[in-house]
Design an enzyme around this catalytic site. Structure first.
Site, mmCIF file in Angstrom:
data_model
loop_
_atom_site.group_PDB
_atom_site.id
_atom_site.type_symbol
_atom_site.label_atom_id
_atom_site.label_comp_id
_atom_site.label_asym_id
_atom_site.label_seq_id
_atom_site.Cartn_x
_atom_site.Cartn_y
_atom_site.Cartn_z
ATOM 1 N N GLU A 159 6.426 13.848 -117.960
ATOM 2 C CA GLU A 159 7.226 12.869 -117.217
ATOM 3 C C GLU A 159 6.345 11.945 -116.378
ATOM 4 O O GLU A 159 6.607 10.749 -116.271
ATOM 5 C CB GLU A 159 8.251 13.593 -116.337
ATOM 6 C CG GLU A 159 9.349 14.263 -117.163
ATOM 7 C CD GLU A 159 10.321 15.074 -116.315
ATOM 8 O OE1 GLU A 159 11.456 14.624 -116.111
ATOM 9 O OE2 GLU A 159 9.921 16.157 -115.837
ATOM 10 N N GLU B 120 11.989 22.022 -120.303
ATOM 11 C CA GLU B 120 12.796 22.462 -119.157
ATOM 12 C C GLU B 120 14.065 23.224 -119.530
ATOM 13 O O GLU B 120 14.490 24.131 -118.816
ATOM 14 C CB GLU B 120 13.206 21.256 -118.291
ATOM 15 C CG GLU B 120 12.093 20.712 -117.421
ATOM 16 C CD GLU B 120 11.212 19.709 -118.144
ATOM 17 O OE1 GLU B 120 10.418 19.056 -117.458
ATOM 18 O OE2 GLU B 120 11.307 19.578 -119.378
#
Length: 725
Positions: free
Chosen positions: A116, A136
């Site tokens: 990210e 995640e």
């Protein structure tokens, strides 16, 4: 946190600031790293001598993502305010909207929050073979630093959804094809090329891309909605228990409809909700439980070095023996497989070959690797090859006399340092070794069937097993890709003992008038792969009868003897083995409930004669699930009380890996604490008054429920418990 946790900042003559994340081994984004990144990017913005920035990680790795122990802290305290604002403050304001170009120099891995960060930069240069992914969802949460918004804008919606829902990383080579990586260069050239790239963006010779503002890869709104709709239907079918999957799709859709920045805000909101969900608590608990099993007091903390075990003998080429042999040769350990006659030996070797070939067929193993593995297997009919083995694993039938004879033979033939292990699933190790003087090297190596696939290895120690032997077996376990859990010596050890009420509770309910298939289907929808009756079919009734006898002897006063199994055997059924059990088994089709067993069940109910007033009991779906699972929790309490496991989390990970208890429920003890010890206790107490001692709450459960202490909390002063290990 040591002083090695820091963010370095260094400006070169070319006016490029190199910002380096340092938090070995994988540069996890711990809170000090996040604070450090904010400071460093602010500094870069302010300084006139800085024209552009390259962001990288120390030690050949970019970053493995957000520090998961912060989430664990949130779960322990219930306080989500300790989660820093990264998404808006750092990623949007300081990196993506920076007035100076930022290039990510990626090597090794950029996973989760690491990827990210890279997505927020204006370009990404990577070394070959770097892993890129957003895993995640496998922890019950969603990407929280803008990943749900930026990844689809870079690689397109279908690929982004696939990467997030499966949690599977890709390599930088594929990333380049997808447009996730702008250039691939050797590790030696990585920083030089990245610096140059940043300068060229500043000079307008390379594009200055703010990913959140891109729409070229998204397609039209109706195309996007179509892709999302398909993904939603798939998730509904495959992951009904995992709220993070639908939540991820919702947040992606929000950003497509309302724009990237709005999506980032929505993502942060949903991320905070999910962190506190039971699913995230369960999955993160399993993550840390898996790490804790490697620490065994008195074994891994006393400075011992594991010995190298190169040659292992396996006695018995049946289902378990051949599975164990398969696991060993696949990890490059030489195996001597011993059987009593050539017919059995041939069958055992054929089974191993079949196991290995099946992995090739399923694309899990390369053909040349398979051939190499099979060269490590040698079949024998006597002990002459045992003179130089490092370990023996006995996997013969559960017969005490036979095992005692084998162990006294092994003591005479094998080298004095050879580990003598047994794969027994029920017999006390002290009885197996009774006729030897080698108690310090006798240990249980209890695999779960099929042994080359199931990940759990229970290492059973007696009071006399040496620490060296336990450490050696833990090491072999890791080499053959098992998760070794060290347990104490008792009937059924940790997992089979904890789950002994599974089948019995099912039989008790059936004899109280509840439908067999209703029980199985409710347990499946709870998340176990199969209910107690289908499991009995799979194992075969001979095993069920033998095991029930063993438990009856050891757990007197809390077992239930069901007439049903004997009646099933009398009617010529033996479960999956002969295609006829509670279900009908035909090649190529799913097991189908066999409704013709109804008269057998009626007969069993008549003999058992436990229905109150002769009428079937009326119970809700939830009660059925609890009447099956709470007795298992009750036995787990006894296992904890007797110190059979080192920590409650060891029993949790063992039930997840050995019984396929759903990982998103965190394991048996963790789940019981979520439900609440009080509710478990009150329910069992009520049922024990109605239906007998099978349900009678253990002392440990009673004490904890009344005092309001979690079942998983370590016993403060329980000296008697330690005697087991």
């Amino acid at each position: 946190m040591g002083s090695s946790v820091k963010v370095d900042f260094e400006v070169g003559n070319d006016g490029i600031a190199i910002i380096t994340m340092c938090n070995p081994p994988v540069n996890a984004l711990a809170i000090p790293i996040i604070m450090g990144l904010k400071d460093r990017f602010q500094e870069a913005a302010k300084r006139n001598d800085v024209k552009a920035v390259v962001l990288t990680g120390k030690g050949g790795r970019f970053s493995g993502g957000f520090d998961i122990s912060v989430m664990q802290k949130v779960h322990q305290t219930g306080d989500a305010t300790i989660l820093p604002d990264v998404s808006v403050e750092l990623l949007v304001n300081l990196i993506e909207d920076s007035k100076k170009p930022v290039v990510a120099a990626v090597q090794g891995l950029a996973l989760g929050g690491g990827l990210e960060l890279a997505l927020g930069c204006h370009a990404r240069v990577a070394a070959p073979g770097s892993q890129l992914g957003l895993p995640e969802l496998s922890l019950g949460i969603i990407p929280g630093f803008g990943g749900t918004q930026r990844l689809p804008r870079v690689v397109g919606l279908p690929k982004a959804i696939d990467m997030m829902l499966t949690s599977k990383p890709i390599k930088s080579e594929e990333g380049k094809k997808l447009g996730l990586i702008d250039a691939i260069v050797s590790p030696e050239e990585l920083l030089r090329v990245s610096r140059l790239w940043a300068l060229e963006i500043g000079e307008g010779r390379k594009p200055w891309t703010r990913t959140l503002h891109r729409t070229d890869k998204i397609g039209t709104l109706s195309e996007a909605r179509e892709v999302l709709k398909t993904a939603r239907q798939h998730v509904k079918k495959t992951a009904p228990h995992l709220p993070q999957q639908q939540a991820c799709l919702d947040v992606v859709e929000h950003g497509i409809v309302h724009g990237g920045y709005s999506g980032v805000l929505r993502e942060a909101e949903v991320f905070k909700q999910l962190v506190l969900s039971d699913t995230a608590k369960g999955l993160i608990h399993v993550f840390f439980s898996q790490r804790a099993i490697t620490k065994v007091p008195g074994v891994t903390d006393v400075g011992l070095k594991p010995r190298n075990l190169k040659k292992v003998a396996v006695i018995g080429g049946g289902l378990m023996g051949s599975g164990i042999a398969t696991a060993l040769i696949l990890s490059n350990i030489r195996v001597i497989l011993k059987e009593v006659n050539s017919q059995y030996l041939e069958k055992g070797i054929k089974t191993v070959e079949g196991n290995v070939r099946a992995l090739v067929t399923r694309g899990k193993l390369a053909k040349n690797k398979a051939d190499g593995a099979l060269l490590l297997l040698k079949g024998v009919l006597d002990y002459s090859e045992f003179k130089d083995v490092d370990m023996v694993i006995e996997a013969v039938i559960e017969n005490v006399n036979l095992k005692q004879t084998i162990f006294s033979d092994l003591e005479k033939i094998c080298p004095p340092r050879c580990i003598l292990a047994t794969n027994t699933s029920t017999i006390d190790l002290n009885i197996i070794g009774a006729k030897t003087r080698s108690h310090d090297r006798i240990v249980g190596a209890h695999f779960f069937s099929p042994a080359h696939i199931m990940p759990l290895l229970e290492i059973v120690r007696t009071e006399k097993t040496s620490a060296q032997v336990i450490l050696d077996l833990m090491t072999v376990g890791k080499i053959i890709n098992k998760s070794p859990v060290v347990v104490g010596n008792c009937t059924g050890f940790a997992v089979n003992r904890t789950f002994f009420p599974y089948a019995q509770g099912g039989h008790l309910l059936v004899n109280l008038g509840v439908d067999v298939f209703r029980i199985d289907s409710l347990i499946r929808s709870f998340g176990l792969p199969m209910g107690p009756f289908q499991l009995q079919d799979l194992a075969g009734y001979g095993v069920a009868v033998a095991v029930a006898k063993e438990f009856e002897g050891s757990f007197r006063g809390r077992t239930f003897k069901s007439p049903l199994l004997d009646l099933m055997i009398k009617s010529g059924r033996n479960g999956k083995n002969n295609g006829k059990g509670y279900y009908i088994y035909e090649k190529g089709s799913k097991p189908k409930p066999d409704l013709s067993i109804q008269p057998i069940i009626e007969e069993s109910r008549r003999i058992a004669n436990i229905m109150p007033g002769g009428k079937p009991i009326s119970v809700t779906d939830q009660e059925i699930v609890e009447m099956i699972l709470f007795p298992i929790v009750n036995e787990a309490c006894r296992v904890l009380d007797e110190g059979v496991v080192i920590r409650a989390s060891d029993l949790d990970i063992a039930t997840v890996l050995g019984m396929s208890f759903p990982n998103y429920r965190g394991g048996i003890v963790f789940w019981a604490d979520l439900v609440g010890a009080k509710h478990v206790y009150n329910s069992l107490k009520k049922w024990s008054e109605l239906y007998g001692n099978f349900y009678k709450p253990s002392r440990y459960l009673e004490e904890r429920a009344i005092q309001g202490i979690p079942l998983s909390a370590p016993a403060s002063a329980a000296p008697r418990a330690k005697a087991r290990l």
